[in-house]
Design a protein around this motif. Sequence first.
Motif, PDB file in Angstrom:
ATOM      1  N   SER A 100     -26.378 -50.791  27.001  1.00  0.00           N
ATOM      2  CA  SER A 100     -27.348 -51.884  27.107  1.00  0.00           C
ATOM      3  C   SER A 100     -28.127 -51.853  28.419  1.00  0.00           C
ATOM      4  CB  SER A 100     -26.641 -53.233  26.959  1.00  0.00           C
ATOM      5  OG  SER A 100     -25.721 -53.437  28.032  1.00  0.00           O
ATOM      6  N   LYS A 101     -27.734 -51.017  29.336  1.00  0.00           N
ATOM      7  CA  LYS A 101     -28.456 -50.929  30.607  1.00  0.00           C
ATOM      8  C   LYS A 101     -28.206 -49.563  31.231  1.00  0.00           C
ATOM      9  CE  LYS A 101     -24.721 -53.108  33.285  1.00  0.00           C
ATOM     10  NZ  LYS A 101     -24.370 -54.203  34.218  1.00  0.00           N
ATOM     11  N   GLY A 102     -28.988 -49.254  32.256  1.00  0.00           N
ATOM     12  CA  GLY A 102     -28.808 -47.983  32.959  1.00  0.00           C
ATOM     13  C   GLY A 102     -29.522 -46.829  32.272  1.00  0.00           C
ATOM     14  N   THR A 103     -29.350 -45.650  32.846  1.00  0.00           N
ATOM     15  CA  THR A 103     -30.001 -44.425  32.364  1.00  0.00           C
ATOM     16  C   THR A 103     -28.946 -43.365  32.117  1.00  0.00           C
ATOM     17  OG1 THR A 103     -31.983 -44.935  33.644  1.00  0.00           O
ATOM     18  CG2 THR A 103     -31.735 -42.671  32.886  1.00  0.00           C
ATOM     19  N   LEU A 104     -28.807 -42.948  30.861  1.00  0.00           N
ATOM     20  CA  LEU A 104     -27.777 -41.974  30.491  1.00  0.00           C
ATOM     21  C   LEU A 104     -28.337 -40.554  30.396  1.00  0.00           C
ATOM     22  CD1 LEU A 104     -25.910 -43.979  27.700  1.00  0.00           C
ATOM     23  CD2 LEU A 104     -25.418 -43.887  30.156  1.00  0.00           C
TER      24      LEU A 104
ATOM     25  N   PHE B  26     -29.698 -39.810  36.675  1.00  0.00           N
ATOM     26  CA  PHE B  26     -28.628 -40.567  36.045  1.00  0.00           C
ATOM     27  C   PHE B  26     -28.459 -41.900  36.788  1.00  0.00           C
ATOM     28  CE2 PHE B  26     -26.667 -36.282  34.904  1.00  0.00           C
ATOM     29  CZ  PHE B  26     -26.904 -36.407  33.549  1.00  0.00           C
ATOM     30  N   ASP B  27     -28.372 -42.955  36.049  1.00  0.00           N
ATOM     31  CA  ASP B  27     -28.040 -44.263  36.619  1.00  0.00           C
ATOM     32  C   ASP B  27     -27.273 -45.021  35.550  1.00  0.00           C
ATOM     33  OD1 ASP B  27     -27.896 -46.463  38.267  1.00  0.00           O
ATOM     34  OD2 ASP B  27     -29.872 -47.224  37.704  1.00  0.00           O
ATOM     35  N   GLY B  28     -26.193 -44.385  35.108  1.00  0.00           N
ATOM     36  CA  GLY B  28     -25.476 -44.875  33.948  1.00  0.00           C
ATOM     37  C   GLY B  28     -24.240 -45.680  34.299  1.00  0.00           C
ATOM     38  N   PHE B  29     -23.816 -46.487  33.333  1.00  0.00           N
ATOM     39  CA  PHE B  29     -22.630 -47.330  33.507  1.00  0.00           C
ATOM     40  C   PHE B  29     -21.576 -46.968  32.473  1.00  0.00           C
ATOM     41  CE2 PHE B  29     -26.129 -49.655  35.320  1.00  0.00           C
ATOM     42  CZ  PHE B  29     -25.596 -50.209  36.481  1.00  0.00           C
TER      43      PHE B  29
END
Length: 486
Positions: A202-206, A187-190
Motif C-alpha cells: 500500500s505504500k513505498g517503492t518495490l 527501492f523504498d519498500g516496506f
Amino acid sequence: MKKVFNASVLAAAVALSFGANAADISISAKANITKEASAAKVAVTAFNADITFYNRQELAGGDIVYISFPLGTVLPVAGEIFVDKGTGVGSFKSPVTVVPATATVGPKIKLEVTTGSPVLNNSKTVIKLGYTDLTTAVAATYVPVSGNAVYSAEDGFSGSAKDTTGTNSVALTTTVDQETVSVTTKFDGFVKRLNRDTYETSKGTLVAEVTSVRNPATVKATPVVAGGSQTLVLKAAADIGNVSKAVVAACTDFSTPAFTTAGVASCTTGALVAPAVEVLAAAFTCADATKVPACKDTVTFDTASLVHTATATAGESKAKFGVYLVPTATKDIPTTTYSVTRSVVYQAAPTNLTYKYLDNADLGKFKLDASVVNVPYLPVGYDLTPNVEIANAGSTDAEIQIEGFDQNGVVYTAKTLTVKAGKKAVTKVSEADIETAFGLPANSKKKLSVTFVIDANAADITLAPYYRQNESRVNVMSDQYKKAAN
C-alpha cells in the motif's frame, strides 16, 4: 608606400572586427564519435572539411606555418588540399606540403609564406581538405582521430617560434560518453512487521529503476557479443540469501514494469522488450571473495537481451531496467540497503575495453513497516533495573515487538509484548517484560542489544532507555540520535 599603408589599415580593421580573443583556429566539421569508440580505435568515415586560422602576428616571406594532427590522422595528398587566402593580403606557396607521420608523431600540413608577400596579422586563411580549388571537391580521404589540430608558426630564417598568442588548437572530434546511466527510482519498500516474508504493497517503492541512454553519436563502439558483456550488478549491504530470486525487466515504452509476487513481469501500456532476466538465489555471489563461508549479497544480471529502444532523437536509444526482489515464503525479506553497478565491455584490439557507467550507486533500501529503534546496551539480570520508556505521540495504541542479541552472540527472535505503547502517553517496558519475552531467568547477567519494533509512525515514537545504579539513573543512548543526524 600607399599600398602598404592601406594594407595596414585593412589589418587594423580586421583586428577590430574579430577582436583580440577570437580563436586562432577552427574547423568546419568534426567527427561525432564516442569516447569508447575512440579508445577502441573504431574507424571514422572519411569526409571533407575546412580549417580556418587567423595569424595574430605578421608572417614574413619564408616563414613557416604548420597544422599538426594527432597520430593516426589520415590527410589528403598535397594536390587535394587547397589554400584559400580570399581577399586578404599576403599568400602562401602552392601546393602545400604534407609531412608524413612517424612512429610517434602525427602528420602535418606545412605552408610557406611567399617571398615578397607577407601575411599581415589577423589575416584569414582557409585550408580546404579534399579540394583541388575553391569549389571543386574530390572523394573524401580525410579521417580524423580523437585529439586536436594544432597551429604553429616559425621564423623562416632562425626557426624561432612566432605567432604564439590566442588559441592555437581545435578538437577534431565531438567526443561523448556512449552511455549515460543513472538511478531513476530507488527501492523504498516496506516489509510487513508481523508477516516479514511479505511486502507492504500500500505504500513505498518495490521496483528500483536504472535508466541507460545511448548517445546518438555517428561512430560508436560495439559491445562484446559474449554473455556478461552488458551487466547490471546489484549489491546488498547484508546477506540476501533469503530472497527467492532477483528479476530485471524493461518495457518498450520506457514505463515501469510491474511484477507479481512470484516475479512475473509485465508492462501496463507497452510490451516487454524481451523476457525478463531472472537470477535465482543459488546463483547470488559474495562481494568479499575471502569470506568463509561465502555470503550471498551480489546479483549479476546479463542485460544484453534487454535491448535499447530508439527514442524520438535520431540515433539515440534508451533502456529502463526495472529490478524486483522475489521473497521466499516463511523467510524474512532482508531489510537492508542496495547499490548498483553498470558495466559494458566493448570490442577492441588487442584487449577489450570495460567501462563502468555506475559504480556502487545508491539503489535504496527496504525497511520494516514500523518504527524501529535499537538500544545497543541494556544490562539485564544485574540488579540494575533497566527500563525503556516509550513516548507515543500518535493517536492509536501501538503494539511492541522486541528482538535482539547478547554479549555471547545469542540471538533472540522477535517477540510481541503484552504491553502496548499507549496513544498520547509514555509507556514503560520493564526488565521483567524483556526477561519474559526472551525467556531469561532472573540474574541472567545478559548485556543485550534490543531492537524495538513499534507499530506506529517513526515520527511519533521516542525511546528513553535507562538503568539504575544505586540512587542514580544512568541514561542509555538509542540509535535515534543516528537517525536524527541523517
